[in-house]
Design a protein around this motif. Structure first.
Motif, PDB file in Angstrom:
ATOM      1  N   ILE A 199     -13.394 -45.670  17.180  1.00 51.27           N
ATOM      2  CA  ILE A 199     -12.434 -44.805  16.492  1.00 51.27           C
ATOM      3  C   ILE A 199     -11.813 -43.868  17.520  1.00 51.27           C
ATOM      4  O   ILE A 199     -12.493 -43.018  18.102  1.00 51.27           O
ATOM      5  CB  ILE A 199     -13.090 -44.013  15.353  1.00 51.27           C
ATOM      6  CG1 ILE A 199     -13.660 -44.988  14.321  1.00 51.27           C
ATOM      7  CG2 ILE A 199     -12.057 -43.102  14.688  1.00 51.27           C
ATOM      8  CD1 ILE A 199     -14.213 -44.320  13.093  1.00 51.27           C
ATOM      9  N   ASP A 200     -10.516 -44.097  17.765  1.00 49.55           N
ATOM     10  CA  ASP A 200      -9.759 -43.346  18.757  1.00 49.55           C
ATOM     11  C   ASP A 200      -9.363 -41.995  18.159  1.00 49.55           C
ATOM     12  O   ASP A 200      -9.235 -41.869  16.933  1.00 49.55           O
ATOM     13  CB  ASP A 200      -8.496 -44.151  19.097  1.00 49.55           C
ATOM     14  CG  ASP A 200      -7.930 -43.770  20.459  1.00 49.55           C
ATOM     15  OD1 ASP A 200      -8.449 -42.823  21.075  1.00 49.55           O
ATOM     16  OD2 ASP A 200      -6.967 -44.438  20.874  1.00 49.55           O
ATOM     17  N   ASP A 201      -9.143 -41.054  19.008  1.00 47.49           N
ATOM     18  CA  ASP A 201      -8.674 -39.732  18.588  1.00 47.49           C
ATOM     19  C   ASP A 201      -9.534 -39.169  17.475  1.00 47.49           C
ATOM     20  O   ASP A 201      -9.021 -38.575  16.518  1.00 47.49           O
ATOM     21  CB  ASP A 201      -7.199 -39.792  18.128  1.00 47.49           C
ATOM     22  CG  ASP A 201      -6.313 -40.423  19.181  1.00 47.49           C
ATOM     23  OD1 ASP A 201      -6.711 -40.419  20.373  1.00 47.49           O
ATOM     24  OD2 ASP A 201      -5.231 -40.931  18.818  1.00 47.49           O
ATOM     25  N   PHE A 202     -10.825 -39.391  17.570  1.00 50.53           N
ATOM     26  CA  PHE A 202     -11.715 -38.953  16.495  1.00 50.53           C
ATOM     27  C   PHE A 202     -11.707 -37.437  16.376  1.00 50.53           C
ATOM     28  O   PHE A 202     -11.688 -36.721  17.364  1.00 50.53           O
ATOM     29  CB  PHE A 202     -13.139 -39.466  16.724  1.00 50.53           C
ATOM     30  CG  PHE A 202     -14.041 -39.216  15.554  1.00 50.53           C
ATOM     31  CD1 PHE A 202     -13.974 -40.048  14.437  1.00 50.53           C
ATOM     32  CD2 PHE A 202     -14.908 -38.133  15.524  1.00 50.53           C
ATOM     33  CE1 PHE A 202     -14.766 -39.812  13.331  1.00 50.53           C
ATOM     34  CE2 PHE A 202     -15.714 -37.881  14.415  1.00 50.53           C
ATOM     35  CZ  PHE A 202     -15.641 -38.718  13.320  1.00 50.53           C
ATOM     36  N   ILE A 254     -15.789 -39.256  25.583  1.00 51.00           N
ATOM     37  CA  ILE A 254     -15.016 -38.010  25.513  1.00 51.00           C
ATOM     38  C   ILE A 254     -13.812 -38.189  26.420  1.00 51.00           C
ATOM     39  O   ILE A 254     -13.964 -38.466  27.617  1.00 51.00           O
ATOM     40  CB  ILE A 254     -15.874 -36.811  25.975  1.00 51.00           C
ATOM     41  CG1 ILE A 254     -17.180 -36.783  25.143  1.00 51.00           C
ATOM     42  CG2 ILE A 254     -15.107 -35.504  25.791  1.00 51.00           C
ATOM     43  CD1 ILE A 254     -18.205 -35.777  25.648  1.00 51.00           C
ATOM     44  N   GLU A 255     -12.609 -38.084  25.872  1.00 49.30           N
ATOM     45  CA  GLU A 255     -11.426 -38.342  26.703  1.00 49.30           C
ATOM     46  C   GLU A 255     -10.632 -37.070  26.945  1.00 49.30           C
ATOM     47  O   GLU A 255     -10.828 -36.060  26.259  1.00 49.30           O
ATOM     48  CB  GLU A 255     -10.562 -39.458  26.108  1.00 49.30           C
ATOM     49  CG  GLU A 255      -9.899 -39.141  24.798  1.00 49.30           C
ATOM     50  CD  GLU A 255      -8.968 -40.268  24.345  1.00 49.30           C
ATOM     51  OE1 GLU A 255      -8.358 -40.909  25.222  1.00 49.30           O
ATOM     52  OE2 GLU A 255      -8.858 -40.488  23.118  1.00 49.30           O
ATOM     53  N   GLY A 256      -9.747 -37.142  27.940  1.00 43.33           N
ATOM     54  CA  GLY A 256      -8.882 -36.005  28.246  1.00 43.33           C
ATOM     55  C   GLY A 256      -9.539 -34.950  29.127  1.00 43.33           C
ATOM     56  O   GLY A 256      -9.128 -33.797  29.128  1.00 43.33           O
TER      57      GLY A 256
HETATM   58 MG    MG Z   1      -7.094 -41.406  22.385  1.00 41.51          MG
END
Ligand code: MG
Ligand code: C2E
Ligand code: MG
Length: 747
Positions: free
Chosen positions: A647-650, A704-706
């Motif tokens: 699930i992206d951008d959770f 954890i992205e960004g």
């Molecule tokens: Mg994303």
């Protein structure tokens, strides 16, 4: 002036003996009698010859006469000289020229010739016969045995008898004409009678007051009484009140305006309810009453009316679904638009187009396709209020025109939205054919009109159609409501769409790969991110073109490019690492779940010899929350093939964490918004911590992205996570750069 008038009253008559006179009168009477009796002209003329001869008493004087028509000898008679028939025929043939008055010829006159001689006469008195119009009718010749000139009495007698012959001939002619006329009349009558038997109509002859004087017609099944029973009755006596008053009104109008009047009515006859067309026209005047007659023709138009109704039905209804067709819809819409304009109201129209119906037609054939259309028509009809106009305007396009109008745009928009939702809901249930389940989707566009902005039916239809198109582009089974921005938006979209198509052909799309780093600092995975080398120079970011590609359906082709390049890279990485644990994440758009996504992915992997478990498909929460049958089914397919879902951008999503255990996913990716700690740092950290805890409990991977800075990384270091991703570690890299990175890491 008549030649006859020149003849004076015979003064010399008195010198005739009484016996002679009575013989003349007697013969004259007989001749008249035979003419009057119609016994024939020949006998009458013969009698006249004999009569004249008898007037000449004992002297041998023979009378012959000839009749001509325009110079042609038509008859000659000479009862006392019948033996000289041949000679007289010649004589009269040669002497058919008209002449003015009594002529005298004898064997002493110079014009005496052989012909005269043959007749053994010594003298000939020739008297012309003229009819009342001075027309030369013939001649009367007296052949005398002595050379003698006619005396006055003879001249008078000849003149008198010439006149008498003229009268006789004219009388005969009149009589023959009369007879001929009579015969013609009888024949015409008979013909008329036959015709009226042939024609299927009834023909009444009426008096002004409505009395039936006569009745003709061959179609007796249209009559409730025998013909004679109608005669003398009034039409009011034989027709129901409603009909007879119509007839009477038409009679009065026909007489007043002297014009044909047409009426329509129905009668209950033993053969059934029958439609009639009545034509009423004034006819001739009755010579006695000086009142006019009326002709009234009644025609059975039942069949004709049925045909007309059928033609009308065909003209306004779709023969397949029996719903209204485009024509009827446009007429009603036009009417509605002007009603809205005149009353400051709003109306609504919904355009619905089936998604991928072509597939049904292609796979099952058009006649089965038609069966589906019928089923869909029935479902829609059941779902919608009866007073809406539901039309099939062609192919798989249905249109609903709302009956309701409202002063408030919002009110009508909310009603239209409800109906569009009902339409969409009818497609939730599968269709069955031969016990096989078929899923059909539908895209709807709504146009709310007030008759001022969009003034024609075509404009309203076009706007609703445009919205429907948008809905389809967004993946179908949804609705879009028209607003003014749609047109500009569409134009721009079309432009970019065609550029994307060009770019696909020119290999202008490439995948970049952003490394994902394990807590131990190892590159264990990558996210594939697409880029577009637009114009060969600028590199377009996904945000500029992904939504358009999604709308136009081009996203599948882009996805294939990303997938293929990911497979190539993965194969190269496997070689470098010597194991098969490296994974690549691929972003999947929501509407791709309405296509045969799983199969497409699977086919590509097989081609590169890779297993599904090597891929994580990044989807957004909204996909999983939609819970539509189609999407759920596709998610299941993908899972069962062995792909991982992430699930992206959770956290940016829509509902609580409570549903997480229900979802068929193996990974959560915390959106970069939570990592940007500048603002509300504490709360964000708390959220990330609770997500991480939950993921751990549910045995889900956490990415954890960004991550952009070392301090961000430091703050999260204590969390239990699977990998981190961000500019702090690496920007998205080309395949070559990525391979280089792996290679360096390995050595
Ligand atoms: Mg994303
Ligand atoms: P995403 O899936 O959330 O992808 C991560 C985005 O964050 C990427 O932007 C990436 O370049 C960017 N990013 C990575 N690290 C950092 C960082 O430290 N700071 C910041 N500010 N940004 C970072 P990108 O490549 O522009 O992609 C944007 C979105 O486009 C993606 O969001 C994804 O939803 C979509 N996308 C990209 N490629 C594809 C694709 O092949 N198919 C589909 N369907 N969508 C794609
Ligand atoms: Mg992503």
């Amino acid at each position: 002036m008549s030649k006859l008038l020149k003849v004076k009253t015979p003064q010399h008559m008195h010198s005739l003996e009484f016996k002679q006179l009575s013989a003349i009168l007697n013969a004259q009477n007989q001749a008249l009698q035979s003419v009057v009796n119609g016994e024939g002209l020949i006998d009458a003329l013969n009698n006249i010859c004999l009569m004249l001869e008898s007037c000449f008493s004992q002297q041998k004087r023979y009378v012959a006469l000839a009749l001509y028509n325009e110079g042609h000898l038509i008859h000659h008679c000479h009862p006392s000289l019948s033996s000289k028939d041949h000679d007289l025929h010649r004589y009269f043939l040669d002497n058919g020229q008209p002449f003015e008055q009594l002529r005298f010829t004898s064997n002493n006159t110079p014009n005496w010739n052989d012909t005269h001689h043959v007749l053994e006469a010594q003298a000939i008195w020739s008297q012309p016969i003229f009819c009342s119009r001075s027309e030369f009718l013939g001649r009367m010749d007296v052949f005398t045995a002595r050379d003698e000139t006619p005396q006055d009495i003879h001249k008078a007698l000849l003149a008198h008898f010439a006149q008498f012959i003229a009268v006789t001939v004219n009388k005969d002619k009149d009589q023959r004409q009369q007879l001929e006329l009579n015969n013609q009349l009888v024949a015409a009558n008979e013909r008329m009678e036959a015709i009226t038997h042939l024609i299927p109509d009834l023909m009444f002859v009426l008096k002004e007051d409505g009395t039936i004087e006569d009745l003709f017609g061959g179609n007796r099944s249209l009559l409730t009484l025998a013909i004679p029973e109608f005669l003398g009755k009034m039409h009011q006596d034989v027709l129901p009140v409603g009909v007879s008053s119509k007839v009477q009104l038409a009679v009065e109008r026909a007489l007043e305006f002297n014009q044909i009047q047409i009426i329509h009515y129905q009668l209950n006859l033993p053969i059934g309810t029958t439609d009639f067309e009545g034509r009423i026209i004034p006819a001739e005047q009755d010579q006695e009453t000086m009142k006019r007659r009326i002709l009234y023709m009644a025609r059975d138009v039942t069949e004709q009316n049925k045909d007309k109704a059928e033609i009308e039905r065909l003209a306004y209804f779709d023969p397949l679904t029996e719903l209204a067709n485009r024509r009827l819809l446009l007429e009603k819409l036009d009417e509605k638009i002007s009603l809205c304009r005149n009353n400051r109201m709003h109306g609504g129209l919904i355009f619905a187009d089936l998604d991928d119906f072509k597939k049904i037609n292609d796979s099952l054939g058009h006649s089965i396709g038609d069966e589906f259309l019928i089923m869909i028509g029935i479902r829609l009809q059941q779902a919608l209020p009866a007073h809406c106009t539901l039309a099939r305007i062609g192919g798989d396009e249905f249109v609903v025109l709302l009956d309701h109008m409202d002063a408030s745009r919002e009110a009508i928009q909310s009603l239209a939205t409800q109906l569009a939702q009902k339409i969409l809901a009818t497609f939730d249930k599968a269709f069955f054919y031969n016990r096989i389940e078929y899923r059909i989707g539908c895209s709807t566009g709504i146009c709310i009109f007030d008759g001022i902005q969009a003034t024609t039916a075509d404009q309203v239809m076009q706007q609703a159609d445009m919205c429907m198109y948008q809905a389809k582009k967004r993946g179908g089974q949804q609705m879009i409501i028209y607003d003014d921005t749609i047109t500009d938006f569409m134009a721009q979209r079309f432009q970019i769409e065609s550029e994307i198509q060009k770019g696909l052909k020119n290999h202008a799309f490439v995948a970049l790969f952003q490394p994902q780093i394990s807590p131990q600092g190892e590159v264990i995975a990558a996210e594939a991110l697409i880029r577009w080398h637009r114009d060969g120079q600028t590199i377009a970011e996904p945000a500029e073109f992904i939504p358009i590609a999604e709308n136009s359906g081009l996203i599948n082709q882009l996805q294939r490019v990303v997938l293929e390049q990911s497979c190539q890279l993965l194969n190269q990485i496997d070689v470098l690492l010597g194991h098969r644990n490296f994974t690549i994440s691929i972003n999947i758009s929501a509407n791709q779940f309405r296509t045969q996504l799983g199969q497409m992915l699977f086919d590509t992997l097989i081609h590169f010899g890779l297993e599904p478990r090597r891929f994580k498909l990044e989807i957004t929460e909204s996909v999983l929350l939609e819970r539509s049958e189609v999407v759920t089914e596709q998610v299941e397919v993908i899972k069962s093939m062995g792909f991982n879902l992430s699930i992206d951008d959770f956290g940016m999503g829509y509902s609580s964490l409570a549903y997480l255990h229900d979802l068929p996913v193996g990974e959560l990716k915390i959106d970069k918004a939570f990592v940007d700690f500048g603002h509300k740092q504490k709360q964000k950290l708390a959220i990330i911590q609770s997500i991480a805890k939950m993921a751990h409990e549910l045995d889900l991977d956490l990415v954890i992205e960004g991550i952009e800075t070392s301090s961000q990384k430091e703050m999260l270091n204590d969390l239990s996570y699977t990998a981190m991703q961000g500019f702090y570690f690496h920007k998205p890299l080309s395949s070559a750069e990525f391979l280089h990175l792996i290679q360096n890491q390995n050595t």
